[in-house]
Design a protein around this motif. Structure first.
Motif, PDB file in Angstrom:
ATOM      1  N   GLY A 278       0.806  -1.216   0.116  1.00 14.94           N
ATOM      2  CA  GLY A 278      -0.200   0.219   0.053  1.00 14.94           C
ATOM      3  C   GLY A 278       0.838   1.193   0.049  1.00 14.94           C
ATOM      4  N   ASP A 279       1.973   0.946  -0.343  1.00 15.81           N
ATOM      5  CA  ASP A 279       2.956   2.481  -0.331  1.00 15.81           C
ATOM      6  C   ASP A 279       3.343   2.898  -1.637  1.00 15.81           C
ATOM      7  N   GLY A 280       2.274   2.889  -2.767  1.00 17.02           N
ATOM      8  CA  GLY A 280       2.656   3.490  -3.984  1.00 17.02           C
ATOM      9  C   GLY A 280       1.907   4.820  -3.623  1.00 17.02           C
ATOM     10  N   GLN A 281       1.267   5.214  -4.655  1.00 13.45           N
ATOM     11  CA  GLN A 281       0.817   6.782  -4.620  1.00 13.45           C
ATOM     12  C   GLN A 281      -0.371   6.701  -3.386  1.00 13.45           C
ATOM     13  N   ALA A 282       0.103   7.899  -2.274  1.00 12.99           N
ATOM     14  CA  ALA A 282      -0.729   7.558  -1.411  1.00 12.99           C
ATOM     15  C   ALA A 282      -1.104   8.730  -0.747  1.00 12.99           C
ATOM     16  N   ASN A 283      -1.206   9.590  -1.482  1.00 13.55           N
ATOM     17  CA  ASN A 283      -1.519  11.172  -1.085  1.00 13.55           C
ATOM     18  C   ASN A 283      -3.001  11.418  -1.767  1.00 13.55           C
ATOM     19  N   ASP A 284      -3.730  10.585  -1.950  1.00  5.40           N
ATOM     20  CA  ASP A 284      -4.828  11.071  -2.582  1.00  5.40           C
ATOM     21  C   ASP A 284      -6.065  10.946  -1.420  1.00  5.40           C
ATOM     22  N   TYR A 285      -7.243  11.833  -1.766  1.00  4.62           N
ATOM     23  CA  TYR A 285      -8.221  11.816  -0.936  1.00  4.62           C
ATOM     24  C   TYR A 285      -9.431  11.123  -1.324  1.00  4.62           C
ATOM     25  N   ASP A 286     -10.370  10.636  -0.417  1.00  3.40           N
ATOM     26  CA  ASP A 286     -11.708   9.907  -1.008  1.00  3.40           C
ATOM     27  C   ASP A 286     -12.655  11.341  -1.222  1.00  3.40           C
ATOM     28  N   ASP A 287     -13.608  10.864  -2.014  1.00  2.10           N
ATOM     29  CA  ASP A 287     -14.547  12.079  -2.354  1.00  2.10           C
ATOM     30  C   ASP A 287     -15.061  12.889  -1.290  1.00  2.10           C
ATOM     31  N   TRP A 288     -15.204  12.470  -0.297  1.00  4.91           N
ATOM     32  CA  TRP A 288     -15.755  13.437   0.941  1.00  4.91           C
ATOM     33  C   TRP A 288     -15.018  14.406   1.389  1.00  4.91           C
ATOM     34  N   ASN A 289     -13.509  13.886   1.512  1.00  2.00           N
ATOM     35  CA  ASN A 289     -12.399  14.689   1.904  1.00  2.00           C
ATOM     36  C   ASN A 289     -11.966  15.748   0.583  1.00  2.00           C
ATOM     37  N   LYS A 290     -12.046  15.172  -0.450  1.00  6.29           N
ATOM     38  CA  LYS A 290     -11.646  15.802  -1.571  1.00  6.29           C
ATOM     39  C   LYS A 290     -12.359  17.027  -1.693  1.00  6.29           C
ATOM     40  N   ALA A 291     -13.769  17.057  -1.439  1.00 11.65           N
ATOM     41  CA  ALA A 291     -14.484  17.975  -1.635  1.00 11.65           C
ATOM     42  C   ALA A 291     -14.247  19.043  -0.644  1.00 11.65           C
ATOM     43  N   ARG A 323      -8.461  14.310   5.319  1.00 11.18           N
ATOM     44  CA  ARG A 323      -7.361  13.160   5.465  1.00 11.18           C
ATOM     45  C   ARG A 323      -7.380  12.364   4.465  1.00 11.18           C
ATOM     46  N   THR A 324      -6.042  11.942   4.100  1.00 14.04           N
ATOM     47  CA  THR A 324      -5.834  11.116   2.943  1.00 14.04           C
ATOM     48  C   THR A 324      -6.345   9.847   3.143  1.00 14.04           C
ATOM     49  N   ILE A 325      -6.491   8.916   2.021  1.00 10.98           N
ATOM     50  CA  ILE A 325      -6.891   7.622   2.170  1.00 10.98           C
ATOM     51  C   ILE A 325      -5.775   6.631   1.397  1.00 10.98           C
ATOM     52  N   PRO A 326      -5.132   5.891   2.318  1.00 10.36           N
ATOM     53  CA  PRO A 326      -3.917   5.218   1.817  1.00 10.36           C
ATOM     54  C   PRO A 326      -4.397   4.029   1.129  1.00 10.36           C
ATOM     55  N   PRO A 327      -3.714   3.676  -0.141  1.00  6.11           N
ATOM     56  CA  PRO A 327      -4.326   2.185  -0.681  1.00  6.11           C
ATOM     57  C   PRO A 327      -4.065   1.213   0.248  1.00  6.11           C
ATOM     58  N   ARG A 328      -4.885   0.312   0.303  1.00  2.72           N
ATOM     59  CA  ARG A 328      -4.700  -0.871   1.265  1.00  2.72           C
ATOM     60  C   ARG A 328      -3.499  -1.685   1.297  1.00  2.72           C
ATOM     61  N   ASN A 329      -3.122  -1.970   2.390  1.00  7.20           N
ATOM     62  CA  ASN A 329      -1.758  -2.870   2.555  1.00  7.20           C
ATOM     63  C   ASN A 329      -2.464  -4.252   2.082  1.00  7.20           C
TER      64      ASN A 329
ATOM     65  N   SER B 256      -6.284   4.333  15.367  1.00  3.96           N
ATOM     66  CA  SER B 256      -5.488   4.262  14.102  1.00  3.96           C
ATOM     67  C   SER B 256      -4.712   5.314  13.834  1.00  3.96           C
ATOM     68  N   GLY B 257      -3.594   5.315  13.360  1.00  4.55           N
ATOM     69  CA  GLY B 257      -2.703   6.520  13.127  1.00  4.55           C
ATOM     70  C   GLY B 257      -1.631   6.477  14.288  1.00  4.55           C
ATOM     71  N   LEU B 258      -2.125   6.161  15.183  1.00  3.39           N
ATOM     72  CA  LEU B 258      -1.118   6.159  16.304  1.00  3.39           C
ATOM     73  C   LEU B 258      -0.041   4.688  16.388  1.00  3.39           C
ATOM     74  N   LEU B 259      -0.960   3.717  15.933  1.00  6.75           N
ATOM     75  CA  LEU B 259      -0.189   2.479  15.981  1.00  6.75           C
ATOM     76  C   LEU B 259      -0.027   1.945  14.717  1.00  6.75           C
ATOM     77  N   PRO B 260       0.797   1.007  14.666  1.00  5.32           N
ATOM     78  CA  PRO B 260       1.195   0.499  13.288  1.00  5.32           C
ATOM     79  C   PRO B 260       0.030  -0.351  12.828  1.00  5.32           C
ATOM     80  N   GLU B 261      -0.008  -0.126  11.429  1.00  7.10           N
ATOM     81  CA  GLU B 261      -1.099  -0.747  10.609  1.00  7.10           C
ATOM     82  C   GLU B 261      -1.264  -2.166  10.829  1.00  7.10           C
ATOM     83  N   SER B 262      -0.310  -2.629  11.011  1.00  3.66           N
ATOM     84  CA  SER B 262      -0.343  -4.110  11.170  1.00  3.66           C
ATOM     85  C   SER B 262      -0.834  -4.832  12.621  1.00  3.66           C
ATOM     86  N   TRP B 263      -1.112  -3.847  13.487  1.00  4.66           N
ATOM     87  CA  TRP B 263      -1.754  -4.076  14.658  1.00  4.66           C
ATOM     88  C   TRP B 263      -3.478  -4.320  14.482  1.00  4.66           C
TER      89      TRP B 263
END
Lengths: 399, 324
Positions: A278-291, A323-329, B256-263
């Protein structure tokens, strides 16, 4: 005999009640005011509505949808008012234990009385609780832009959303879950109607003098019905899923899926990263936050200082910090929308509505989506030696 | 006569502490399950006189009704025991501190009952919050009476006493802040909630620091009893911190945000699960027990009732005939 003791009983009761009320007054607490829906001030301010126009929207919505204590469902919405009544109002129960006020008991502290995702606890949660008002839902069995089916929402309530603070309500009765789903739809339809009304002012001609027509044709036929139809037609928008061949060669399928994942067409790697952590492009927002992000920029560049100060007030009081929404790990094996292969198929086919995750539909063919699903499901174990079909792939089943 | 040697005030006060502990636990459960409005009328229960409401319907009926009606019955019981306690202490106990506290308890229990009634009749969350703050206050008074009536009070230990009193006040304020979080009104905006959480965390820090410092100071120059209580409080506060973190996670998951995601848990939270209810309710009940323990500590350390009672009771106490 009876006559003699009942006045006595009443009078002790009355004395008690009187005392209770006196104490209440002395405690200095006027009663908490009845709950009301909060206006969508972000959109109203964005569309530069005047106070009169804001009031008109509130009046129309009151007539069409009632209040949080006393909801109204016009027949055009297709909503069941009896179910709504079970969820509306303050929490209380009757002698057989039937509970009312379910939404306020179970959901409102996160999702807010109005379903605006701004309940008291919202700021602490990541991701933020869903704002139902735009009518956008993420985890569903329908095409990207379509509404979730009734069954999708029941599923979400039953399973919760693992990895977020959205709990599972599996311990509630089926009747209660049904009612809550109906109420979510009610809040969504109400919110979408509000958005539609607020945006209509922009289209008015000079004759209208800045007022929307308050006719049935306009309000119900033109505004409400199209919204409600999309909800009621959701079942027709279900994704057609081809069977995964029963005799599929799992190793080959995973290899194929891997190729697609890193390939140009699906290009999952762009966001989920070469490691799929999930560490690719990670600075994007979902629609609610983007608005909110985009509106902030607009406000920053505006010259009208009155409007800017109002907008800043609204941003501070009626919106959460974006808040940004990171792509899932993808190596954790925690899937918010469900961990069945079918759920992953839906996610990849239609993407995640409201989030940056795009639909593979159209670019990847349906059978190939199954290969990607198989690869995704192997990711948590990729370094775990060879993976055979005879070994379960879900961590929980393995250990 | 045997009654000469029996310390009735103390016995009744202990009974009151016991009943009140159960009463408060029921109260906490009522809030956890949002069962306050399971009975719409008051002081009657569904039109029945409270005491005549059918037992079977109470015990085997809906859970919410069991909690709310049980809370009311226990409240009535606590009220009656309080009246007995006031009567007994005014007849037999010569220490003014005990007498006046018993009288205060009568006032508080009536007020608390009326607040409970008002909360139901008006279905008002603000009153619910006040009701939730008066409960522990009453409990503290009951515990104070039980402790003071037990035996001759120690002489005041001067400046030593101030710390336990500060701890007591902090423990109470912490319950007040907690009540605001528990009786969260869904119309409150996120920033208000943010402030309340901040206060509650600040309170937790204050209680922790005060309990540790009290324990250190008391262990240097307090009585053995005070030493025991002050150490016990430190342990309770430590457990309370864990329960507090648990209560947070039961409601909102890992921060979330305070702890590693793997938790992150692979399973979702479960609304209304027994475990969640136990953790959350336990946090409230333990908070009240901590308050009670700080009351005992303050008395044992000589902060409350000590010097005064010692002086006035004088020889009578020493010869053990006070309670006759």
């Amino acid at each position: 005999m009876h006559r003699q003791d009942s006045p006595m009983k009443v009078s002790t009761n009355q004395a008690g009640i009187l005392l209770a009320l006196v104490v209440a007054v002395c405690a200095g607490c006027g009663t908490t005011p009845p709950a009301s829906f909060r206006a969508n001030l972000v959109e109203a301010t964005k569309q530069r509505l005047t106070p009169d126009q804001e009031r008109q929207v509130a009046t129309i919505l009151l007539a069409m949808f009632g209040t949080p204590d006393d909801p109204v469902a016009l027949p055009e919405t297709g909503l069941d008012e009896a179910k709504l009544k079970l969820c509306a109002g303050p929490v209380r129960s009757d002698i057989v234990g039937r509970k009312n006020g379910l939404y306020r008991e179970h959901c409102a502290h996160c999702h807010g009385i109005s379903g605006d995702g701004m309940g008291p606890t919202a700021a602490f949660l990541n991701p933020y609780p869903r704002d139902y008002r735009p009518g956008v839902f993420k985890f569903k069995s329908t095409e990207r832009a379509d509404k979730p089916t009734h069954g999708d929402l029941v599923r979400i309530l039953h399973n919760g959303i693992p990895g977020t603070s959205m709990p599972s309500f599996a311990l509630l009765s089926a009747v209660q879950v049904e009612a809550l789903v109906e109420y979510v739809k009610y809040l969504s339809i109400r919110g979408e109607t509000e958005l539609a009304l607020v945006r209509q002012y922009f289209e008015l001609d000079d004759d209208a003098q800045g007022k929307l027509p308050e006719t049935r044709e306009f309000l119900v036929d033109e505004v409400l019905t199209p919204i409600a139809e999309r909800w009621n037609g959701a079942a027709d928008a279900r994704i057609a899923v081809p069977e995964m061949p029963a005799d599929i060669d799992m190793m080959a399928s995973i290899a194929k899926g891997r190729e697609l994942f890193y390939g140009d067409k699906a290009n999952c790697v762009k966001c989920h990263g070469v490691t799929a952590l999930g560490d690719g492009q990670a600075n994007d927002y979902d629609d609610w936050n983007k608005a909110i992000v985009e509106w902030r920029k607009e406000v920053g560049g505006d010259k009208d200082s009155d409007w800017v100060s109002k907008a800043n007030r609204v941003l501070a009081g009626d919106a959460l910090r974006p808040r940004t929404i990171p792509p899932r790990n993808l190596r954790h094996g925690i899937y918010r929308g469900g961990r069945r292969p079918l759920d992953l198929y839906y996610r990849i086919h239609a993407g995640i509505n409201g989030a940056p995750m795009p639909a593979a539909k159209g670019t990847v063919d349906p059978q190939d989506i199954w290969h990607i699903v198989n690869y995704i499901r192997s990711l948590p174990y990729e370094f775990d030696g060879e993976l055979g079909v005879d070994r379960p792939m879900v961590a929980k089943d393995r250990f | 006569m045997t009654s000469r040697s029996l310390n009735w005030t103390h016995l009744v006060a202990c009974l009151l502490v016991g009943v009140t502990a159960v009463l408060l636990s029921f109260g906490a459960l009522v809030t956890t399950y949002e069962a306050a409005m399971a009975v719409p009328d008051w002081p009657a229960t569904y039109g029945h006189n409270m005491f005549l409401f059918p037992w079977a319907e109470w015990l085997y009926g809906p859970w919410d009704l069991f909690l709310e009606h049980g809370h009311r019955l226990l409240g009535a019981a606590a009220g009656m025991v309080t009246l007995v306690l006031a009567a007994v202490s005014w007849r037999s106990d010569i220490r003014p501190a005990v007498r006046w506290l018993a009288l205060a308890a009568v006032g508080l229990v009536i007020l608390q009952g009326a607040l409970g009634g008002a909360r139901v009749l008006l279905d008002d969350k603000t009153i619910a919050k006040v009701h939730a703050c008066t409960g522990p206050l009453f409990f503290a008074v009951a515990v104070a009476i039980a402790t003071l009536s037990r035996r001759p009070a120690a002489a005041a230990a001067g400046s030593l006493a101030r710390l336990p009193v500060a701890l007591l006040v902090a423990a109470y304020l912490q319950l007040v802040a907690g009540a605001q979080l528990r009786h969260l009104d869904a119309t409150v905006d996120p920033s208000t909630f943010h402030t309340l959480v901040g206060l509650h965390i600040l309170g937790a820090v204050a209680v922790t620091v005060l309990s540790v410092v009290s324990a250190v100071v008391v262990s240097e120059n307090g009585s053995p009893a005070a030493r025991g209580w002050s150490r016990g409080i430190v342990v309770l506060v430590a457990v309370q911190m864990l329960l507090g973190a648990g209560a947070w996670m039961a409601n909102w998951g890992l921060p979330s945000g305070l702890l590693p995601e793997s938790w992150q848990w692979s399973e979702p939270l479960r609304a209304r699960s027994l475990g969640n209810a136990a953790v959350v309710t336990g946090h409230v009940v333990l908070g009240m027990l901590i308050l009670a323990a700080t009351v005992v500590l303050a008395i044992e350390a000589g902060a409350i009732g000590g010097a005064q009672a010692g002086r006035e009771a004088g020889d009578g106490l020493a010869s053990g005939r006070v309670f006759a």
